[in-house]
Every structure is written in C-alpha cells, then in structure tokens.
Design an enzyme around this catalytic site. Structure first.
Site, mmCIF file in Angstrom:
data_model
loop_
_atom_site.group_PDB
_atom_site.id
_atom_site.type_symbol
_atom_site.label_atom_id
_atom_site.label_comp_id
_atom_site.label_asym_id
_atom_site.label_seq_id
_atom_site.Cartn_x
_atom_site.Cartn_y
_atom_site.Cartn_z
ATOM 1 N N GLU A 224 85.249 59.362 60.903
ATOM 2 C CA GLU A 224 85.050 60.727 60.395
ATOM 3 C C GLU A 224 84.971 60.691 58.881
ATOM 4 O O GLU A 224 85.367 59.701 58.257
ATOM 5 C CB GLU A 224 86.222 61.614 60.838
ATOM 6 C CG GLU A 224 86.321 61.701 62.343
ATOM 7 C CD GLU A 224 87.392 62.666 62.795
ATOM 8 O OE1 GLU A 224 88.135 63.186 61.921
ATOM 9 O OE2 GLU A 224 87.488 62.895 64.004
ATOM 10 N N GLY B 105 87.622 56.090 58.238
ATOM 11 C CA GLY B 105 87.031 55.163 59.198
ATOM 12 C C GLY B 105 88.111 54.165 59.558
ATOM 13 O O GLY B 105 88.561 54.073 60.699
ATOM 14 N N SER B 106 88.561 53.425 58.536
ATOM 15 C CA SER B 106 89.662 52.489 58.756
ATOM 16 C C SER B 106 90.905 53.245 59.222
ATOM 17 O O SER B 106 91.653 52.783 60.076
ATOM 18 C CB SER B 106 89.969 51.735 57.463
ATOM 19 O OG SER B 106 88.846 50.976 57.057
ATOM 20 N N ARG C 111 84.262 43.002 68.569
ATOM 21 C CA ARG C 111 84.388 42.382 67.249
ATOM 22 C C ARG C 111 83.660 41.029 67.212
ATOM 23 O O ARG C 111 82.978 40.703 66.248
ATOM 24 C CB ARG C 111 85.868 42.176 66.960
ATOM 25 C CG ARG C 111 86.238 41.906 65.529
ATOM 26 C CD ARG C 111 87.746 41.795 65.402
ATOM 27 N NE ARG C 111 88.407 43.074 65.624
ATOM 28 C CZ ARG C 111 89.381 43.282 66.485
ATOM 29 N NH1 ARG C 111 89.832 42.300 67.250
ATOM 30 N NH2 ARG C 111 89.923 44.475 66.600
ATOM 31 N N ARG D 103 58.493 24.525 47.528
ATOM 32 C CA ARG D 103 58.437 24.947 46.129
ATOM 33 C C ARG D 103 58.638 23.744 45.208
ATOM 34 O O ARG D 103 59.568 22.977 45.378
ATOM 35 C CB ARG D 103 59.535 25.990 45.890
ATOM 36 C CG ARG D 103 59.753 26.381 44.450
ATOM 37 C CD ARG D 103 58.619 27.194 43.916
ATOM 38 N NE ARG D 103 58.913 27.716 42.583
ATOM 39 C CZ ARG D 103 58.037 28.342 41.816
ATOM 40 N NH1 ARG D 103 56.825 28.528 42.239
ATOM 41 N NH2 ARG D 103 58.390 28.781 40.633
ATOM 42 N N THR E 5 59.171 22.313 41.291
ATOM 43 C CA THR E 5 59.401 22.553 39.870
ATOM 44 C C THR E 5 59.786 21.213 39.255
ATOM 45 O O THR E 5 60.331 20.334 39.935
ATOM 46 C CB THR E 5 60.552 23.556 39.610
ATOM 47 O OG1 THR E 5 61.763 23.025 40.149
ATOM 48 C CG2 THR E 5 60.262 24.910 40.236
ATOM 49 N N GLN F 139 69.559 18.469 42.737
ATOM 50 C CA GLN F 139 70.926 18.475 43.266
ATOM 51 C C GLN F 139 71.508 19.887 43.334
ATOM 52 O O GLN F 139 72.259 20.213 44.239
ATOM 53 C CB GLN F 139 71.813 17.581 42.408
ATOM 54 C CG GLN F 139 72.923 16.930 43.208
ATOM 55 C CD GLN F 139 73.653 15.895 42.397
ATOM 56 O OE1 GLN F 139 74.177 16.188 41.321
ATOM 57 N NE2 GLN F 139 73.711 14.682 42.906
ATOM 58 N N GLY G 12 63.016 34.107 41.284
ATOM 59 C CA GLY G 12 62.383 35.409 41.068
ATOM 60 C C GLY G 12 61.741 35.954 42.329
ATOM 61 O O GLY G 12 61.781 37.155 42.604
ATOM 62 N N GLU H 64 82.520 48.211 62.180
ATOM 63 C CA GLU H 64 83.263 47.596 63.274
ATOM 64 C C GLU H 64 84.570 47.012 62.784
ATOM 65 O O GLU H 64 84.996 45.944 63.205
ATOM 66 C CB GLU H 64 82.412 46.506 63.932
ATOM 67 C CG GLU H 64 81.119 47.035 64.506
ATOM 68 C CD GLU H 64 81.116 47.103 66.024
ATOM 69 O OE1 GLU H 64 82.114 46.695 66.648
ATOM 70 O OE2 GLU H 64 80.120 47.552 66.590
#
Lengths: 260, 327, 382
Positions: free
Chosen positions: C127, C131-132, C243, C268, C270, C279, C340, C363
């Site tokens: 509500e 909630g909790s 859960r 990719r 570079t 690394q 990016g 939940e």
C-alpha cells in the site's frame, strides 16, 4: 490411416563440431541430440495428416543408441505421436544408411502401416536414402522430395508433389508406400508443457537391432575432418560504390576465378 | 581383374543429364575399369547411344514405357537383372533425387555398400574410398566401402564433365520383365518446369545470388534479380524473406530450404544466422554484402563489402554487365 | 548432497522455456521496453504452452511444478526479458495464497476456471503507506453478515490493469496489527474495484503495474482464504514459495548481461587487439561470471531445499538477495564493458541494469531480506 514416422537423433544445429579422439567420427561429448530438420517436419506432417484423417494414429520409430534415441522419441510423443518404438543400436558410431534402414524395417514391418514417413535426409550424414531402402525392404514404392502431401479420401489415394531437378511433379499413389519428405515447415508445433511431462511416463517399445552380418557389405568411417578455419572475409575497401564493384569483380575474376 | 562399372543414366528432355555425364567421367577415371551404361524408359534404345559420345562402348537399354511415369523403384527393378548379366561390381549415378532413390533401393536389392553426395572417390583394396560433405558442408567424412558390390551417387558439380571421346556404343536391349503391381500403381500425372523466371534452378546453378531481410521489401528484390541476371545466376532468399512472403518458399536457402553449393554464392542483406549458413557454406566462394560490419555472414564469407546494398547492388550489376560485355 | 545434473525431464522443460524465450520473447523485448507496451499476445502464447500457473497443481489446471523446475523455466524466460517474466510469474504469486490458505472447495471453484483459459491475477499486499511494513497495512475489511466490505488502496501491483482476479490482504481490525490481516479473493468484476493507470517504470516496462482502489467492495465470506487473522501468515508463506524463483529471474538477467559483455569483448578491438585480451576486461568478466554462477547455485540450492519439504526461508532469502544484487552489479559491469556504446539505448545492456534494479526492491526488498537472514541466522546461535 496408420502412419509410421521414422526419425533420427541428430546434433542440434548450433553444435560446435569436433572430431573424436581417433579422428574417425564426430566427437559426441557435449553434443545435444535432438529431433530436427526434415525429421521434425516429418513428425509435423504425420500429425497434420492424423488431424485431417479421422481415426488415424501415428507411430514414431527411431534407430540409435541410448539415451539420445529415447529422448528424441519422447519429444515426438510430446508433440502428439501415439506410440513409439526404439530400435536400439549396439554402438555410437553412426550407422551406414543401409544398416539404419534394415534396423528400422525390423520395427516397421510388423506394424500396421499405410504411410511410412521419413525426412528427406538427416542433418548429420545427409545420405538421404533411408526412404528408398525402406521401400525396398517393405516391398512398396517410395517417393522422395515430397511436398504438399495430402490424403484424398474419395480416391483413397495419397496426392503429392515432388520437387525434383526435372521440375515440380504431380503424383498420386495408393497406400502403403514410403515418403521421404522435403517439405519443411518453418514453424512446426511446439510441445506444450503438460505434454512434455506426460511423455516422460510413456511406454516406448524396444526392439533389439541385432548385429549386422559380419560378411555383408561394410561402410566404415575413416576420417572426420573439419575444413580449414575460415579466416574471415577479405573486406573490400572503397570510396564509391563503383569502386567497390570494380574491385570485387576483379577479385572474383583474377583471384577466386569464379567470374562467369 | 578389371571391375565393371555400370553408370545409370538419368534423362532430361530426352538426353543424358549433366550429372550422368559427370558420373561417366568418374567411372572412366577408375583405373582399369570397364564402363557400361544403363538407361530405362520409353526411348531408352535411342538415348543409350549417347553414352558413346563420352567413351562408353557398351550400354544396356530397358526399353519400357511403363518407366516414364512410374516411381524410381521400377527403374531399380529393371536394373537388377542387368547388374547380374553385366557382371558389374560398381554402380555409379549422378546424385540427383533420381540417383539417390535408385541407390537406396539397390543398397537392399543388390546388397551393396553405398554412399551418396560423394565428392572424391578412389579404389582401395576390397572396394572404394569415398569422401563426402556432411553437416551441411561444415565437415567432411572419408569412408571405406568394402564389399563385392558398391554403389556411389556423386555430388552434382563436384566432378568435371568428361571430354567428348566418341566411340560407337553397342546397345543391348534387355528383355521386358515382369514388374510387381504395387510398383506400377502410383502415377506421375505431370511435370511443371520450375517457377522463378528464366534463370537456372537453385540447386543446379553454379552462381547464386540471395537476398535477405536487408532488402527491406518485395519491391526492392529486383535489385537482387538484376544482379543474378547479369551473372547468369539463380536467385535465392533467406528464410526472413520467404516467411515475409516476399518470395515463394522455393527460393529459400537454408536448413529448412534448399542446400546449395555453387561456385559462387553472393549473400545480399543476409545477416548469416546458422540456419542459413548450413544451406550455403559449402559454396566454393562466398561474397557477403551487408551494412552491418559485425554480421556473422562475414565470418564464413571469402569477400565482404560493408555498405548500403541499395547503392552497391546497382553499381555491381553495372560493372558485371560491363565486364561480361553485355549490352 | 543434491545431484547437480538435470534430469531429462528438467532439461526438456528448460529447453521449452528457452525456445519460447528466444523465439517469442527476445525479438520483442527492446520494442516493448522502448514504448512500455504490454505484449498480451506473448503472454497468451506462454499460457498456451503451459508456461503460466506453474505452481498450481495439475488437478486444478496448472503445471504442478516444483520450485526447482520453476526456477529453470524462470531463468530462461528472464534471459530474454525480465519484465515479461515478471508478468508471466505474477500469476504464481497471486495464486499461491489460494493454494496455501484455500479450502478444497475454493481451489476447485476458483482455480479450475482460472487456469482453464488465459487469465492474469494480481497479488495485492503493498500500500502507499507501506510495502516492507506489510503488517501495518490499512485496507479495511468490515464484516457485514455473510459478506465483508473492503475499502482501501493498493499500489505497485503487477498485472493489476490486466488482471481478472485479485488476491487481497486487508485487516479486519487495525488494532490487532498483523494479527488482524485477512486474505480474500476478489474478481475484477466486483463493484468498486478500480485498477489504476499503468505506471511509467524505470524497467520491467513490458509488465503492467498500477494501483488498485477498493471502494465498498462486497466480498462473500466464501471468498475469504483461511480464517480472519491468518492473512499475514498466508502472505509470508506465499513469499517463502515465490522468493526463490525471483532469484532465478535475477540470475537470468545477470546471465544475459554476461553473455552480451563476453561476446562483445571478443569482437571489439582497441589498442590493436580484442578487448577480451586486456586484463582489465578479463578481471571484470571473471568477477561477473563468479557472481552469475553463485547466484544460480544459491537459487538451485534454495529450490532443492524447499522441494525436499523444508521451509527454506534462510536459503531463499540468501538466494533472492544475492542474485538480485548480483544482477545489478553484473549489468552495471556489462555496460562498462561496452563503454560508450553501453550507455546508448540502441544497445541491449542498459535495459538490463534498469530491469535488474527492480529485483532488489520487489518481492521483499533486500533490506528486509537481510533482516530475515539475520533473524534466521541468529536463531541458530540463541
């Protein structure tokens, strides 16, 4: 109509192919074997005919080692096949086409069969002759490259097309016969979850394949090879489309030598 | 001991097909073999002499009108006594639908070791060693057929056509025999030439140009067709195109469509999903044209152009026409 | 010790879910996320294949699966889209109170027609005021003869705009605090039930979420689940069951993030090589893989524990808490791997971060999970 459909467990399409330790066969380690390709289409065709012709039943048969063959049969049952028979092969080596046909015939011959359906060819060895060999074993005609298969109840005949090199052939045939199906549905039905659960409990009849006669014709694997890894495309650098076209035609003509 | 190799002829428009000629070439290359031919059908006697054009001195003709509209099983049935009388230990046939069907029946009726789709062949002790593509061309297997009787269907276009070496071909007309009624009951009612314009058929062509989703709509497919026409190529499509109804499913190249292995395959606007790849990866040379540099098709292609196909295709068609001296 | 290999049946179920996820859900995930579309046609397909109502026994028309099998399915679906998965499994959450608190007559009368056709249901506990703090809920249920009259407002309710059935928790006496809470089943067609407008959310945008107003809603006594005052227990025991699959949902999102990052890192380039050879990226991917692996195994262990008859509160809280935190972290690192490009909506990874975030909140917010874990833990030392 009593329909028998023959299927083969084959590695799924995304499998990374690797040679076995002795270099003779596909390494089955980590390979997932499934019902796929033309065989999956054959099951779909069998089920469509069952739905179209009241009072029909579909019996699925497969030849191969466990557990993959049993799993493929269960997936066919989950799709809607009524009964299943497993002809258990003694080893894992991928049988030669004649051996597979003879083994399948052991199961099929005693079953009521108006129509025996096979996929055009298996996704692995692609021999494509099991339908014909089965026809010979059962003493009935066989038809390969079949598309648009229907049952005409008025004429009591199968009507179909064959997509061959000659063109599109129109055929009609009485049953029983063997059909090698080329038709492939891009969206065959998916088994629903309750059917999958139910298929786990289905009884699968088992027929021992028996060893092939030791002095018969042998078709022995010697080598399984992968092509040299493709290094990736040679990319054509260009400023204008015309330049790209000129460079490509030159490459095809002078380097690849495939220009007409 | 000279083996007798029997080549089964397939007819198209009253002549031996290209794949039959390739089979003749392979038969003649088997060292020390005596090559004979076989043809069945209503015009068998007349067409059997064609074997002579390519150096085959003897051919058997089963002149039987019942063959023409009957299943291949009938031809296999008529062949059986000829296999005995000719003393053949090897049967060779072009690996078309007809050839594979015939071989399937023979595997059982003649109790032979058989292989289809063969791209290399050599005699070995006790039989033949063959090589053939598997897994849609992603692998190759070598197998040894060890048997008194061996049957091979060769992969079309994998072997060269034989050179003409005209000899007189002695044609032996075989006696008419009983054919089991179940084999004669089915009837072929007609044959329609393949739809899809004047180009070669997809499975026979030595060049194929295929269009994919990148074409964006059926109204643009003419760009693919114009390039194909300029090259004298067949036209194919990816599943995305046929699913969308832009072209009939007979155009589809891929796992659930046709498998092709032409000399040159040009994939236009096709990303390269595995289902398509397995249908064309054994092509000798693959060219990919795609606007996405990371499309998987570039991993299997030999040459690639990253760009807008709506610009590249017209330019390529024009350049092909210019290079071929077409008006 | 549990056997970590899957049975053939479990593999078949997982394959079904994977096929559905890859062919039906994944192609539409980005578009539904972009415009906030509720893809009812996909949910209908999920229902047709038997991928909804997983926890309802087969005798009532559900799939009757254990928690382990549910987790296998949920992870596959979530790999394709967390939001769609949330809506698919929201039925399980809403129907569990009926399974736990309902009589055989109620299960028969309510579950059978519900599961026979495509329907959505919503679990209405949260509500605006809490909630909790579920024990402090304010929705009121006043007894009048053979009926209750419900008044109040629920919020952040999954599937509410599209549901035909609500499982509602209301109090018959606020002074009793959580001991007054009572569970009810309310059809959407009941007079006075008003679901709100679908909220604009950060993620899970293919799932619909809204308030539900209850204004003088008359609920027959026959639609009360269990006795008055048993509602809080029903709610808590429901969450004990649901859960763990949330752990699987979070694992699916995390796995998708890892898959994208690893594949990208190999392509990719570079500084003259694939970034997978740097690394810094290798360490990132290694940490991500550890998190995904651990999340999955914690989830599987919790599922195994519950399927073997234990309450599994500690295990499922750990699984949900860990997996959701892992999903957030792994999605974050996936964006970082893309650099990016990861920040651009054109690429699939930023959605994963937005979807992962909710798994830490709903939940049972992770703060509550941690108090639960502490309580369960300390009980062993008391």
């Amino acid at each position: 109509m009593e329909i028998v459909v023959c299927v083969k467990p084959v590695p799924e399409a995304e499998t990374r192919l690797r040679a076995s330790a002795d270099g003779k066969n596909l390494d089955p380690e980590s390979v997932k074997f499934v019902l796929a390709g033309y065989d999956e289409s054959a099951v779909e065709q069998a089920l469509l005919l069952k739905e179209a012709v009241p009072g029909s039943a579909v019996h699925v048969v497969s030849y191969g080692p466990g557990p993959r063959t049993e799993e493929v049969l269960r997936s066919a049952i989950a799709l809607g096949c009524d009964r299943a028979t497993w002809v258990e092969s003694p080893n894992d080596d991928g049988a030669a086409p004649g051996v597979a046909a003879r083994a399948l015939a052991l199961a099929v011959a005693p079953l009521p069969h108006d129509l025996v359906l096979c996929g055009k060819q298996a996704g692995d060895d692609e021999s494509g002759i099991v339908a014909a060999a089965l026809g010979e074993l059962l003493g009935v005609p066989d038809f390969s490259a079949v598309i648009d298969l229907r049952w005409d109840p008025a004429a009591a005949r199968l009507k179909f097309q064959r997509a061959t090199e000659a063109g599109q052939e129109t055929w009609e045939a009485p049953t029983p016969c063997v059909v090698g199906l080329q038709q492939a549905w891009n969206d065959p039905r998916t088994a629903k979850l309750p059917a999958i659960l139910k298929s786990r409990k289905a009884t699968i009849a088992k027929v021992p394949a028996g060893a092939p006669p030791p002095t018969g014709p042998q078709n022995l694997p010697e080598k399984f090879e992968l092509p040299p890894p493709r290094t990736g495309a040679k990319m054509v650098e260009y400023q204008t489309p015309e330049e790209a076209a000129q460079k490509l035609v030159k490459l095809l003509r002078e380097e690849a030598k495939v220009f007409p | 001991m000279t083996p007798t190799v029997l080549v089964v002829g397939e007819l198209q428009d009253g002549h031996l097909t290209g794949s039959t000629l390739e089979a003749i070439g392979v038969a003649r290359s088997i060292g020390g073999a005596t090559v004979v031919g076989f043809v069945a059908g209503s015009a068998a006697k007349g067409t059997a002499v064609e074997f002579g054009r390519f150096g085959v001195a003897k051919a058997y003709a089963a002149e039987d009108a019942r063959v023409d509209s009957a299943p291949t099983a009938v031809t296999a049935h008529l062949l059986r006594p000829v296999l005995e009388s000719s003393g053949a230990s090897v049967v060779l046939v072009g690996g078309t639908t007809f050839g594979r069907d015939l071989l399937g029946r023979l595997a059982i009726a003649w109790n032979a070791a058989v292989a289809t789709g063969v791209t290399e062949l050599s005699p070995v002790e006790g039989g033949l060693r063959v090589r053939r593509p598997i897994f849609g061309g992603r692998a190759t297997e070598t197998r040894r057929l060890v048997a008194e009787r061996v049957g091979v269907a060769i992969r079309p276009h994998a072997f060269p056509s034989p050179t003409e070496a005209a000899v007189t071909c002695a044609v032996e007309v075989v006696a008419t025999i009983e054919i089991p009624a179940p084999l004669l009951a089915p009837q072929r009612l007609g044959v329609a030439r393949p739809a899809g314009g004047s180009g070669p058929s997809l499975t026979d062509a030595s060049i194929v140009v295929s269009g994919g989703r990148g074409i964006r709509g059926p109204e643009n497919f003419h760009l693919v067709e114009e390039l194909a026409a300029a090259l004298g190529a067949a036209v194919g499509a990816s599943r995305a195109v046929t699913d969308a109804g832009w072209r009939p499913t007979s155009f589809q190249v891929g796992q659930t469509g046709r498998a092709v292995s032409p000399q040159l395959y040009i994939a236009v606007g096709i990303s390269g999903a595995i289902q398509h790849i397995v249908g064309m990866v054994s092509s000798r040379t693959i060219v990919a044209i795609n606007s996405d540099a990371s499309a998987p098709i570039f991993k299997v292609a030999d040459y690639g152009i990253v760009g807008d196909l709506f610009q590249i295709l017209p330019a390529l068609t024009a350049e092909v026409r210019r290079a071929r001296g077409l008006s | 010790m549990p056997d970590f290999s899957l049975t053939a049946e479990q593999e078949s179920l997982r394959d079904l879910a994977r096929k559905f996820a890859r062919t039906e859900m994944a192609p539409h995930a980005a578009e539904c996320d972009k415009v906030g579309r509720f893809p009812e046609e996909i949910y209908r397909k999920a229902f047709d294949l038997g991928l909804m109502n997983l926890n309802v026994p087969a005798e009532y028309g559900g799939s009757g699966l254990g928690v382990t099998e549910q987790c296998l399915i949920v992870e596959e679906l979530a790999h394709a889209c967390g939001g769609m998965t949330t809506s698919v499994i929201a039925n399980c959450l809403a129907l569990e109170p009926i399974l736990l608190g309902g009589t055989p007559e109620q299960k028969d009368r309510i579950l059978k027609p519900f599961c026979a056709e495509y329907h959505l249901a919503s679990f209405c506990l949260t509500e605006p005021s809490g909630g909790s703090d579920a024990g402090g809920l304010k929705t009121h249920a006043r007894r009048e003869g053979e009926e209750y009259v419900l008044d109040g407002e629920k919020c952040f309710i999954t599937n509410a705009p599209n549901a035909s059935l609500y499982t509602v928790f209301a109090t018959v006496d606020p002074s009793l605090k959580h001991r007054g809470i009572t569970a009810f089943v309310v059809p959407r067609t009941a007079k006075g039930v008003t679901p709100g407008k679908d909220e604009e959310k950060m993620g899970h945008r293919a799932s619909s979420t809204s308030t539900v107003q209850f204004e003088n809603v008359r609920v027959p006594v026959a639609d009360r689940l269990g006795a008055e005052g048993e509602g809080f227990s029903v709610a808590m025991r429901t969450l004990d069951q649901t859960r763990t699959p949330i752990g699987a949902l979070a694992t699916g999102i995390a796995q998708a993030a890892l898959d994208h990052a690893a594949a990208y890192s190999l392509k990719r380039q570079t500084f003259g090589k694939a970034i997978a050879e740097h690394q810094a990226i290798q360490i990132k991917l290694a940490n991500m893989a550890q998190s995904v692996h651990a999340a999955r195994l914690l989830t599987w262990h919790a599922a195994w524990t519950i399927d073997h008859g234990a309450k599994g509160t500690l295990e499922s809280s750990i699984a949900k808490c860990f997996a959701s935190d892992a999903a957030l972290h792994v999605a974050d690192e996936a964006i970082q791997t893309f650099g990016g490009y990861g920040y651009m909506k054109e690429y699939p990874v930023e959605k994963l971060l937005r979807d992962a975030k909710l798994t830490q909140i709903y939940e049972g917010a992770n703060e509550i999970q941690r108090t639960v874990i502490a309580r369960e833990l300390l009980a062993k030392y008391a």
